[in-house]
Design a protein around this motif. Structure first.
Motif, short mmCIF file in Angstrom:
data_model
loop_
_atom_site.label_atom_id
_atom_site.label_comp_id
_atom_site.label_asym_id
_atom_site.label_seq_id
_atom_site.Cartn_x
_atom_site.Cartn_y
_atom_site.Cartn_z
N TYR A 93 0.85 -1.20 0.00
CA TYR A 93 0.00 0.00 0.00
C TYR A 93 0.88 1.25 0.00
O TYR A 93 0.60 2.23 -0.70
CB TYR A 93 -0.91 0.02 1.24
N LYS A 108 -5.06 10.22 -4.41
CA LYS A 108 -4.99 8.77 -4.59
C LYS A 108 -3.95 8.16 -3.65
O LYS A 108 -4.13 7.03 -3.20
CB LYS A 108 -4.65 8.45 -6.05
N ASP A 110 -3.26 9.26 -0.66
CA ASP A 110 -3.92 9.19 0.66
C ASP A 110 -4.89 8.02 0.73
O ASP A 110 -5.00 7.34 1.75
CB ASP A 110 -4.66 10.50 0.94
N ALA A 111 -5.59 7.78 -0.40
CA ALA A 111 -6.54 6.66 -0.44
C ALA A 111 -5.82 5.32 -0.27
O ALA A 111 -6.32 4.42 0.41
CB ALA A 111 -7.32 6.67 -1.75
N GLU A 112 -4.62 5.19 -0.85
CA GLU A 112 -3.85 3.95 -0.70
C GLU A 112 -3.42 3.76 0.75
O GLU A 112 -3.51 2.65 1.28
CB GLU A 112 -2.61 3.99 -1.61
N LYS A 115 -6.01 2.44 3.10
CA LYS A 115 -6.30 1.01 3.02
C LYS A 115 -5.48 0.20 4.02
O LYS A 115 -5.84 -0.94 4.33
CB LYS A 115 -6.00 0.48 1.61
N ALA A 187 -17.66 3.36 -7.02
CA ALA A 187 -17.07 3.73 -5.73
C ALA A 187 -15.58 3.39 -5.68
O ALA A 187 -14.76 4.17 -5.19
CB ALA A 187 -17.82 3.03 -4.60
N LEU A 188 -15.23 2.23 -6.22
CA LEU A 188 -13.82 1.82 -6.23
C LEU A 188 -12.99 2.73 -7.13
O LEU A 188 -11.86 3.09 -6.81
CB LEU A 188 -13.70 0.37 -6.70
N ALA A 190 -13.62 5.87 -7.77
CA ALA A 190 -13.49 7.14 -7.06
C ALA A 190 -12.37 7.10 -6.03
O ALA A 190 -11.72 8.11 -5.75
CB ALA A 190 -14.81 7.49 -6.37
N GLU A 191 -12.11 5.90 -5.48
CA GLU A 191 -11.04 5.73 -4.50
C GLU A 191 -9.70 5.41 -5.15
O GLU A 191 -8.69 5.26 -4.46
CB GLU A 191 -11.41 4.60 -3.53
N ARG A 193 -9.05 2.61 -6.80
CA ARG A 193 -8.78 1.16 -6.69
C ARG A 193 -9.19 0.48 -8.00
O ARG A 193 -10.14 -0.28 -8.09
CB ARG A 193 -9.55 0.60 -5.50
#
Length: 441
Positions: A93, A108, A110-112, A115, A187-188, A190-191, A193
């Motif tokens: 991650y 992106k 920050d999103a990783e 997780k 949704a994925l 947008a994150e 992923r």
């Protein structure tokens, strides 16, 4: 008894030594990586993945090599595959987050990192299961004095465990019956992923064949994953999507830009701008790129016209029977030595000055542009043009420096290949400068 225990201990140690053994290809890949031979290192990891596509160690190693190669999208893909097969790999991650940061995509990144909390929770669950398993024999011994109760409890345990495992497996491989794969995929995306979202678009299309929205998001997903052929196919089918279909034109233009298909790129940009609202997300970027394409085309046309005029003048001079070829050439040269017209600093004006032969004026304008806020595309193009001007001015050392800057700072740009070729040429010219004839321009 002692011999039996010794045999069991030996077998245990052998098993542990095998589990701890390092694949020699990892070590060989590391040696290649240390020498800067990145493609050879990747070859070792590809060989490992050919045998086992779930080898997280190989994905991690490949991701790190891609980072050194500045192939950040490739690095993200490898790190995601690593934690896709082993969600407890917090290092994967973090690797993906750093790759996104290198691309300037902090959201992106920050999103990783967000997780990793889920990864730690997932890794804690098996530990709890192991603790329960260790405690289970003690319970059995305690109930040994009550055969009737043990007999009643055992079937319940045996039937409940498979059901629980099957439910967990189903939850990992497919969305629940009451969960819409299209909405989950959005949704994925947008994150950020994308690797997880990719299979959901197939499920969405199986549920609703021909859905333009599913095709659009499938194309967007493939684009972000660097799979441009698949992205192009899906984005074309996603054009009718009412909500975001017009954005497919912009992403198609980006794909054509990477493939140096300028005519198709212009067509897609024009199609996007025709429907885009004044405050549309990509409108400014599309207008700037289209203006740059037109400026380059105009500069090339002017350069071609100038060369044709020079050739025609020389040809006419030779026909007179007098040696006017030299005088015609001198006349053209004197025109270029006139004072360059003043103009505001822009890529288009700098290109026009260069095309008209005002090398020094064009060079100063490119330098001024680099000191201002310009897009990355304009920055590497200006640096490339400066290298070309220095080469024509026989300042080969400065030309080499500029070309090398383009290759080093923008390895994934559209002009990187041209810069590499020009760099090799300029290096040769620098070494043999004394043997070359004077440049006429």
């Amino acid at each position: 008894m002692n011999k039996k225990l010794s045999f069991i201990a030996l077998a245990f140690l052998l098993g542990m030594s095998q589990s701890w053994a390092v694949d020699p290809r990892i070590e060989q890949g590391a040696r290649f990586e240390a020498k800067g031979q990145y493609e050879k290192a990747l070859g070792e990891y590809r060989a490992m993945l050919a045998e086992n596509k779930k080898n997280t160690e190989a994905y991690m190693a490949a991701g790190k090599v891609r980072m050194k190669m500045k192939d950040y999208k490739g690095a993200v893909a490898n790190f995601r595959l690593a934690y896709g097969y082993d969600p407890s790999l917090t290092e994967a991650y973090e690797g993906a987050a750093k790759a996104y940061e290198a691309m300037g995509q902090q959201a992106k990144a920050d999103a990783e990192r967000a997780k990793t909390k889920g990864a730690k929770t997932a890794s804690a669950a098996p530990a709890a299961t192991k603790a329960e398993a260790k405690a289970e024999p003690a319970k059995t011994q305690a109930k040994a004095a009550q055969p009737a109760q043990t007999a009643q409890a055992t079937p319940a345990v045996k039937t409940a465990a498979p059901a629980k495992a099957e439910t967990a497996k189903a939850a990992q491989t497919a969305p629940a019956d009451n969960e819409d794969p299209f909405e989950k995929g959005k949704a994925l995306v947008a994150e950020g992923r994308f690797a997880e979202a990719a299979p959901l678009w197939r499920a969405a299309l199986a549920k609703k064949p021909g859905d333009a929205g599913a095709y659009f998001y499938a194309g967007l997903t493939r684009y972000e994953m660097g799979e441009y052929d698949k992205a192009e196919f899906n984005l074309k089918k996603g054009l009718p999507y009412k909500e975001r279909g017009n954005e497919a034109n912009y992403y198609l233009a980006k794909i054509y830009q990477k493939g140096k298909k300028t005519d198709l790129e212009k067509k897609s940009l024009a199609a996007y701008l025709k429907k885009a609202a004044p405050d549309a997300k990509f409108r400014k970027a599309a207008e700037d790129r289209l203006a740059e394409i037109n400026a380059l085309a105009n500069a090339a046309a002017e350069e071609k016209a100038l060369k044709e005029a020079e050739a025609k003048a020389l040809k006419e001079a030779k026909k007179t029977g007098n040696d006017k070829a030299r005088s015609a050439e001198t006349a053209v040269s004197s025109q270029k030595e006139d004072v360059a017209p003043t103009a505001t600093n822009s890529i288009a004006n700098a290109n026009a000055l260069y095309a008209d032969g005002y090398n020094e004026a064009a060079l100063q304008m490119y330098k001024a542009l680099l000191e201002n806020e310009i897009t990355p595309d304009e920055r590497y193009f200006a640096m490339l043009q400066m290298g070309n001007i220095y080469r024509e001015m026989r300042d080969f050392h400065s030309a080499v420096t500029r070309y090398r800057d383009v290759v080093r700072e923008f390895p994934d740009s559209d002009w990187a290949t041209e810069a590499e070729r020009a760099l090799e040429d300029a290096v040769w010219l620098e070494k043999h400068a004394s043997e070359l004839p004077r440049n006429k321009r």
